[in-house]
Design a protein around this motif. Structure first.
Motif, PDB file in Angstrom:
ATOM      1  N   CYS A  66       0.773  -1.286  -0.080  1.00  0.00           N
ATOM      2  CA  CYS A  66      -0.021   0.148  -0.090  1.00  0.00           C
ATOM      3  C   CYS A  66       0.737   1.224   0.153  1.00  0.00           C
ATOM      4  O   CYS A  66       1.730   1.463   0.888  1.00  0.00           O
ATOM      5  N   PHE A  67       0.849   2.186  -0.809  1.00  0.00           N
ATOM      6  CA  PHE A  67       1.448   3.222  -1.051  1.00  0.00           C
ATOM      7  C   PHE A  67       1.449   4.179   0.319  1.00  0.00           C
ATOM      8  O   PHE A  67       2.250   5.094   0.563  1.00  0.00           O
ATOM      9  N   TYR A  68       0.139   4.429   0.939  1.00  0.00           N
ATOM     10  CA  TYR A  68       0.077   5.133   2.000  1.00  0.00           C
ATOM     11  C   TYR A  68       0.854   4.647   3.073  1.00  0.00           C
ATOM     12  O   TYR A  68       1.510   5.060   4.187  1.00  0.00           O
ATOM     13  N   CYS A  69       0.838   3.242   3.306  1.00  0.00           N
ATOM     14  CA  CYS A  69       1.658   2.415   4.350  1.00  0.00           C
ATOM     15  C   CYS A  69       3.271   2.621   4.069  1.00  0.00           C
ATOM     16  O   CYS A  69       3.919   2.814   5.049  1.00  0.00           O
ATOM     17  N   SER A  70       3.718   2.255   2.984  1.00  0.00           N
ATOM     18  CA  SER A  70       4.932   2.138   2.502  1.00  0.00           C
ATOM     19  C   SER A  70       5.631   3.689   2.207  1.00  0.00           C
ATOM     20  O   SER A  70       6.768   3.701   2.100  1.00  0.00           O
ATOM     21  N   LYS A  71       4.611   4.562   2.189  1.00  0.00           N
ATOM     22  CA  LYS A  71       5.033   6.025   1.799  1.00  0.00           C
ATOM     23  C   LYS A  71       5.838   6.006   0.505  1.00  0.00           C
ATOM     24  O   LYS A  71       7.173   6.392   0.414  1.00  0.00           O
ATOM     25  N   SER A  72       5.833   5.458  -0.541  1.00  0.00           N
ATOM     26  CA  SER A  72       6.314   5.050  -1.750  1.00  0.00           C
ATOM     27  C   SER A  72       6.583   6.227  -2.655  1.00  0.00           C
ATOM     28  O   SER A  72       5.801   7.285  -2.486  1.00  0.00           O
ATOM     29  N   LYS A  73       7.054   6.102  -3.628  1.00  0.00           N
ATOM     30  CA  LYS A  73       7.541   7.203  -4.514  1.00  0.00           C
ATOM     31  C   LYS A  73       5.945   7.534  -5.452  1.00  0.00           C
ATOM     32  O   LYS A  73       5.854   8.449  -5.789  1.00  0.00           O
ATOM     33  N   GLU A  74       5.200   6.474  -5.470  1.00  0.00           N
ATOM     34  CA  GLU A  74       3.966   6.590  -6.268  1.00  0.00           C
ATOM     35  C   GLU A  74       3.163   7.664  -5.278  1.00  0.00           C
ATOM     36  O   GLU A  74       2.424   8.483  -5.821  1.00  0.00           O
ATOM     37  N   LEU A  75       3.166   7.511  -4.034  1.00  0.00           N
ATOM     38  CA  LEU A  75       2.569   8.390  -3.039  1.00  0.00           C
ATOM     39  C   LEU A  75       2.825  10.021  -3.493  1.00  0.00           C
ATOM     40  O   LEU A  75       2.080  10.995  -3.715  1.00  0.00           O
ATOM     41  N   ASP A  76       4.481   9.904  -3.141  1.00  0.00           N
ATOM     42  CA  ASP A  76       4.997  11.232  -3.330  1.00  0.00           C
ATOM     43  C   ASP A  76       4.850  11.725  -4.872  1.00  0.00           C
ATOM     44  O   ASP A  76       4.764  13.048  -4.877  1.00  0.00           O
ATOM     45  N   ASP A  77       4.657  11.072  -5.996  1.00  0.00           N
ATOM     46  CA  ASP A  77       4.074  11.784  -7.131  1.00  0.00           C
ATOM     47  C   ASP A  77       2.911  12.247  -7.203  1.00  0.00           C
ATOM     48  O   ASP A  77       2.590  13.005  -7.905  1.00  0.00           O
ATOM     49  N   LEU A  78       1.915  11.909  -6.211  1.00  0.00           N
ATOM     50  CA  LEU A  78       0.547  12.352  -6.232  1.00  0.00           C
ATOM     51  C   LEU A  78       0.336  13.285  -5.296  1.00  0.00           C
ATOM     52  O   LEU A  78      -0.468  14.257  -5.410  1.00  0.00           O
ATOM     53  N   MET A  79       0.970  13.336  -4.074  1.00  0.00           N
ATOM     54  CA  MET A  79       0.620  14.188  -3.005  1.00  0.00           C
ATOM     55  C   MET A  79       1.916  14.769  -2.215  1.00  0.00           C
ATOM     56  O   MET A  79       3.055  13.922  -2.221  1.00  0.00           O
ATOM     57  N   ILE A  80       1.924  15.561  -1.442  1.00  0.00           N
ATOM     58  CA  ILE A  80       2.637  16.086  -0.284  1.00  0.00           C
ATOM     59  C   ILE A  80       2.314  16.186   0.884  1.00  0.00           C
ATOM     60  O   ILE A  80       1.267  16.637   1.110  1.00  0.00           O
ATOM     61  N   LYS A  81       2.995  15.579   1.864  1.00  0.00           N
ATOM     62  CA  LYS A  81       2.691  15.538   3.296  1.00  0.00           C
ATOM     63  C   LYS A  81       2.380  17.030   3.929  1.00  0.00           C
ATOM     64  O   LYS A  81       3.325  17.856   3.749  1.00  0.00           O
ATOM     65  N   VAL A 100      -2.433  14.200   6.657  1.00  0.00           N
ATOM     66  CA  VAL A 100      -2.911  14.980   5.924  1.00  0.00           C
ATOM     67  C   VAL A 100      -2.077  15.179   4.573  1.00  0.00           C
ATOM     68  O   VAL A 100      -0.917  15.382   4.926  1.00  0.00           O
ATOM     69  N   TYR A 101      -2.451  15.281   3.555  1.00  0.00           N
ATOM     70  CA  TYR A 101      -1.573  15.304   2.301  1.00  0.00           C
ATOM     71  C   TYR A 101      -2.318  16.402   1.211  1.00  0.00           C
ATOM     72  O   TYR A 101      -3.624  16.496   1.237  1.00  0.00           O
ATOM     73  N   LEU A 102      -1.691  17.231   0.701  1.00  0.00           N
ATOM     74  CA  LEU A 102      -2.142  18.260  -0.380  1.00  0.00           C
ATOM     75  C   LEU A 102      -1.895  17.486  -1.908  1.00  0.00           C
ATOM     76  O   LEU A 102      -1.002  17.094  -2.076  1.00  0.00           O
ATOM     77  N   PHE A 103      -3.050  17.204  -2.271  1.00  0.00           N
ATOM     78  CA  PHE A 103      -2.893  16.692  -3.665  1.00  0.00           C
ATOM     79  C   PHE A 103      -2.255  17.553  -4.573  1.00  0.00           C
ATOM     80  O   PHE A 103      -2.444  18.750  -4.689  1.00  0.00           O
ATOM     81  N   LYS A 104      -1.183  16.960  -5.222  1.00  0.00           N
ATOM     82  CA  LYS A 104      -0.395  17.903  -6.259  1.00  0.00           C
ATOM     83  C   LYS A 104      -1.068  18.569  -7.451  1.00  0.00           C
ATOM     84  O   LYS A 104      -1.077  19.508  -8.049  1.00  0.00           O
ATOM     85  N   GLU A 105      -2.221  17.614  -7.892  1.00  0.00           N
ATOM     86  CA  GLU A 105      -3.060  17.982  -9.048  1.00  0.00           C
ATOM     87  C   GLU A 105      -4.100  18.921  -8.296  1.00  0.00           C
ATOM     88  O   GLU A 105      -4.862  18.665  -7.640  1.00  0.00           O
ATOM     89  N   GLN A 106      -3.910  20.341  -8.696  1.00  0.00           N
ATOM     90  CA  GLN A 106      -4.802  21.526  -7.773  1.00  0.00           C
ATOM     91  C   GLN A 106      -5.678  22.143  -8.751  1.00  0.00           C
ATOM     92  O   GLN A 106      -6.000  23.383  -8.519  1.00  0.00           O
ATOM     93  N   THR A 107      -6.594  21.299  -9.512  1.00  0.00           N
ATOM     94  CA  THR A 107      -7.730  22.032 -10.367  1.00  0.00           C
ATOM     95  C   THR A 107      -8.560  22.585  -9.312  1.00  0.00           C
ATOM     96  O   THR A 107      -9.233  23.711  -9.655  1.00  0.00           O
ATOM     97  N   TYR A 108      -8.694  21.830  -8.030  1.00  0.00           N
ATOM     98  CA  TYR A 108      -9.646  22.188  -7.076  1.00  0.00           C
ATOM     99  C   TYR A 108      -8.835  22.922  -5.849  1.00  0.00           C
ATOM    100  O   TYR A 108      -8.151  22.365  -5.297  1.00  0.00           O
ATOM    101  N   LYS A 109      -8.564  24.150  -6.050  1.00  0.00           N
ATOM    102  CA  LYS A 109      -7.530  24.720  -4.979  1.00  0.00           C
ATOM    103  C   LYS A 109      -7.745  24.408  -3.555  1.00  0.00           C
ATOM    104  O   LYS A 109      -8.806  24.793  -3.059  1.00  0.00           O
TER     105      LYS A 109
END
Length: 140
Positions: free
Chosen positions: A7-22, A31-40
């Motif tokens: 699980c990328f949430y558990c393992s804190k993988s690169k896939e998680l880092d590619d999508l979100m910032i803690k 709590v993570y900020l989604f990198k894709e910010q269409t919805y500010k």
């Protein structure tokens, strides 16, 4: 606490880092900020242990988790003043309990419709991400 190495949430993988910032840890979630910010201001609130369903939590854990989601929503409201906040907890393929907390704006994308999961339209600079994170953290 339960852990799933796949699980990328558990393992804190690169896939998680590619999508979100803690952003931070709360009582029972991260709590993570989604990198894709269409919805500010869009964030994700992930339960710290590996649970698939909210029904897998004890009453105390469920209450604490929903309080964490509420704290994030209140911070987003204060920081960005959206017209509405949408919440999503789909997890069909990502079987780790998490809520999308998605601010919506009357004249913004997908108003009156379900938010797009990953529209891929708005990526920011590191400085812009840091500004959003600082703004959110300042509202906790």
């Amino acid at each position: 606490m339960d852990f799933d190495k796949n699980c990328f949430y558990c393992s804190k993988s690169k896939e998680l880092d590619d999508l979100m910032i803690k952003i931070c840890d709360l009582e029972v979630s991260t709590v993570y900020l989604f990198k894709e910010q269409t919805y500010k201001g869009r964030c994700n609130v992930a339960f710290k242990g590996h649970k698939s369903e909210i029904t897998d939590l004890t009453e105390e854990e469920a209450t604490a988790f929903m309080n964490d989601v509420r704290k994030v929503a209140k911070a987003i409201q204060k920081a960005f003043k959206p017209d509405k906040i949408n919440y999503g907890a789909f997890a069909d393929t990502m079987k780790h309990l998490h809520f999308h907390v998605v601010p919506k704006y009357v004249d913004g994308p997908a108003w009156g419709k379900m938010f797009e999961m990953n529209p891929g339209k708005v990526l920011l600079s590191d400085e812009e991400y840091n500004e959003l994170i600082t703004k959110i953290k300042g509202c906790f």
